[in-house]
Design an enzyme around this catalytic site. Structure first.
Site, PDB file in Angstrom:
ATOM      1  N   ASP A   1       0.840  -1.210   0.000  1.00  0.00           N
ATOM      2  CA  ASP A   1       0.000   0.000   0.000  1.00  0.00           C
ATOM      3  C   ASP A   1       0.874   1.259   0.000  1.00  0.00           C
ATOM      4  O   ASP A   1       0.362   2.382  -0.068  1.00  0.00           O
ATOM      5  CB  ASP A   1      -1.020  -0.003   1.145  1.00  0.00           C
ATOM      6  N   SER A   2       2.200   1.074   0.001  1.00  0.00           N
ATOM      7  CA  SER A   2       3.099   2.206  -0.245  1.00  0.00           C
ATOM      8  C   SER A   2       2.830   2.789  -1.627  1.00  0.00           C
ATOM      9  O   SER A   2       3.290   3.890  -1.942  1.00  0.00           O
ATOM     10  CB  SER A   2       4.567   1.773  -0.118  1.00  0.00           C
TER      11      SER A   2
ATOM     12  N   LYS B   1      -1.286  -9.340   2.969  1.00  0.00           N
ATOM     13  CA  LYS B   1      -0.471  -8.904   4.120  1.00  0.00           C
ATOM     14  C   LYS B   1      -1.293  -7.955   4.981  1.00  0.00           C
ATOM     15  O   LYS B   1      -2.024  -7.107   4.449  1.00  0.00           O
ATOM     16  CB  LYS B   1       0.815  -8.210   3.661  1.00  0.00           C
TER      17      LYS B   1
ATOM     18  N   GLU C   1      -1.158  -5.578   8.831  1.00  0.00           N
ATOM     19  CA  GLU C   1      -0.255  -4.959   9.812  1.00  0.00           C
ATOM     20  C   GLU C   1      -0.816  -5.105  11.219  1.00  0.00           C
ATOM     21  O   GLU C   1      -2.000  -4.834  11.444  1.00  0.00           O
ATOM     22  CB  GLU C   1      -0.091  -3.459   9.500  1.00  0.00           C
TER      23      GLU C   1
ATOM     24  N   GLU D   1       9.665  -4.203  10.110  1.00  0.00           N
ATOM     25  CA  GLU D   1      10.059  -2.908   9.555  1.00  0.00           C
ATOM     26  C   GLU D   1      10.615  -1.996  10.644  1.00  0.00           C
ATOM     27  O   GLU D   1       9.987  -1.813  11.705  1.00  0.00           O
ATOM     28  CB  GLU D   1       8.843  -2.243   8.875  1.00  0.00           C
TER      29      GLU D   1
HETATM   30  O1  KIV Z   1       3.661  -1.116   1.460  1.00  0.00           O
HETATM   31  C1  KIV Z   1       4.793  -1.640   1.330  1.00  0.00           C
HETATM   32  O2  KIV Z   1       5.454  -1.494   0.296  1.00  0.00           O
HETATM   33  C2  KIV Z   1       5.288  -2.412   2.450  1.00  0.00           C
HETATM   34  C3  KIV Z   1       6.718  -2.838   2.422  1.00  0.00           C
HETATM   35  C4  KIV Z   1       7.612  -1.681   2.536  1.00  0.00           C
HETATM   36  C5  KIV Z   1       7.012  -3.885   3.417  1.00  0.00           C
HETATM   37  O3  KIV Z   1       4.568  -2.686   3.354  1.00  0.00           O
END
Ligand code: KIV
Length: 262
Positions: free
Chosen positions: A43-44, A112, A114, A181
């Site tokens: 989600d980056s 994924k 968090e 992280e």
């Molecule tokens: O959103 C992302 O790209 C991430 C990674 C940096 C682990 O969560």
């Protein structure tokens, strides 16, 4: 294509796992050609591709759109999609419904999420529904406001203990891997030793079972990089050079020469 068992086996065999976070058809194609072990549709994307300040505005539809593009670019690579902020924290039912949409519409292999103990029952429900889950501990960007900024985590004895406990809880809830992280090296090493599932570090030094970087960061597209990012290519400079040559040749009429004409 790799499976979740290959990642667990890699840890047993002490083979490092190489993951890249990326969001486009073209970059996924390059990642597959380079033979990375897995791709995360992180989600980056909200910060890197859309220019938001945080990952919070990213929607489920946006993650599905990018996951579909990545799947088309990397048809033979294990792909994990981030579940966006508040698409899983609210209830088990919402989590399964939303993870189900990602898996069914984008044909990725896993999701994924968090967080630690507070989302363990949600992870369990996802795993019991047949959805492989990757965990994410330490600096969890969806909680940036609650954490008070993008800061290294696990620096106090209390937060250190919580992270170690959370890692075990995630393992027991059924995750097949955990992203760590922005945690100190010795803590990353302790967690990596303490769990049987692989840890994948970002800003967590080199004691984890694997590493992840964002494609656009490691390719040097931004002026500044965080300390943990190694720039393997100066992408911005390459693009600027190409663009200024193109501009000059258009202005002077040099492009297109006959070889580019029908
Ligand atoms: O959103 C992302 O790209 C991430 C990674 C940096 C682990 O969560």
């Amino acid at each position: 294509m790799k499976t979740i068992h290959d990642f667990i086996k890699a840890k047993e065999n002490k083979e490092k796992i190489c993951m890249i976070s990326t969001y486009e058809y073209w970059s996924a194609k390059i990642c597959e050609e380079a033979g990375v072990d897995c791709i995360l549709v992180g989600d980056s994307v909200g910060m890197v591709d859309a220019g938001y300040e945080t990952t919070l505005p990213v929607t489920l539809d946006e993650i599905i759109y990018h996951s579909k593009a990545v799947r088309r670019g990397a048809p033979n690579t294990f792909i994990i999609s981030d579940m966006p902020f508040l698409s899983y924290q609210t209830s088990k039912e919402e989590a399964v419904k939303n993870a189900g949409r990602i898996m069914k519409e984008a044909c990725v292999n896993a999701v994924k999420v968090e967080g630690g103990e507070e989302i363990a029952s949600i992870i369990e429900k996802l795993v019991n529904s047949g959805i492989p889950v990757m965990g994410h501990l330490g600096l969890t960007p969806q909680s940036v406001h609650a954490l008070g900024g993008y800061k290294v985590q696990g620096k106090t004895e209390e937060s250190r203990k919580k992270l170690i406990k959370d890692a075990k809880i995630l393992e027991q809830a059924g995750v097949f891997a955990i992203v760590l992280e922005a945690v100190p090296k010795d803590l990353a090493a302790e967690i990596t030793d303490f769990v049987d599932v692989p840890t994948i570090g970002i800003g967590a030094c080199n004691e984890t079972d694997g590493q992840v970087l964002v494609f656009h960061d490691m390719m040097g597209f931004f002026d500044k990089s965080p300390k943990f990012v190694k720039r393997y290519v100066e992408g911005k400079k390459l693009f600027l050079d190409g663009l200024s040559k193109f501009k000059e040749e258009v202005k002077t009429g040099k492009f297109p020469s006959d070889e580019y004409c029908y």
